[in-house]
Design a protein around this motif. Sequence first.
Motif, short mmCIF file in Angstrom:
data_model
loop_
_atom_site.label_atom_id
_atom_site.label_comp_id
_atom_site.label_asym_id
_atom_site.label_seq_id
_atom_site.Cartn_x
_atom_site.Cartn_y
_atom_site.Cartn_z
N MET A 1 0.83 -1.16 0.00
CA MET A 1 0.00 0.00 0.00
C MET A 1 0.89 1.25 0.00
SD MET A 1 -2.45 1.13 2.94
CE MET A 1 -4.05 1.13 2.98
N SER A 2 0.72 2.11 -0.98
CA SER A 2 1.50 3.33 -1.11
C SER A 2 0.92 4.42 -0.23
CB SER A 2 1.51 3.77 -2.57
OG SER A 2 2.18 4.99 -2.69
N HIS A 3 1.79 5.09 0.47
CA HIS A 3 1.34 6.14 1.36
C HIS A 3 2.11 7.41 1.05
CE1 HIS A 3 -0.18 7.80 5.15
NE2 HIS A 3 -1.05 6.82 5.08
N SER A 4 1.41 8.47 0.66
CA SER A 4 2.09 9.72 0.34
C SER A 4 2.24 10.55 1.61
CB SER A 4 1.33 10.49 -0.72
OG SER A 4 0.06 10.84 -0.24
#
Length: 102
Positions: free
Chosen positions: A1-4
Motif C-alpha cells: 500500500m503506497s502512502h504519500s
Amino acid sequence: MSHSPPLVETKLAGVVLVCGDCEERKDGPTKLRAKQVRKELKHGLSHLPVRLRVVQCSCLGLCPKKAVALAAVAQGHAPLAAEACTEQDVDTFAKALARSVK
C-alpha cells in the motif's frame, strides 16, 4: 500500500538559496560571506508583500569563481540564479527578485 506524505499549506511565496560552500573554496569570494549575503538579502526583500525565506545551503552546482552562488524559486515565477562578487551584486539580485515577484 503506497502512502504519500502529508502536504501542508505555507505562507511562504518562495525560497532564496545562498551557497555556503562557495566561501570555503580556494577560488571562492575574498570579501563576501554567506551569512553576510543572507542578512543583506533579508533586508533587501523585507518590504515585499510576499514572504520569501532566505536560507544558506550546500553546493548549488553553479560554482562561480570569486563569487557566491544565489538562486531563488518563487511560486508562479521563473527560477533566478546569480553570481554575487560584491555587495552591489547582492543588492542588484534582491531588486531583480523583488521586481519578479511583485
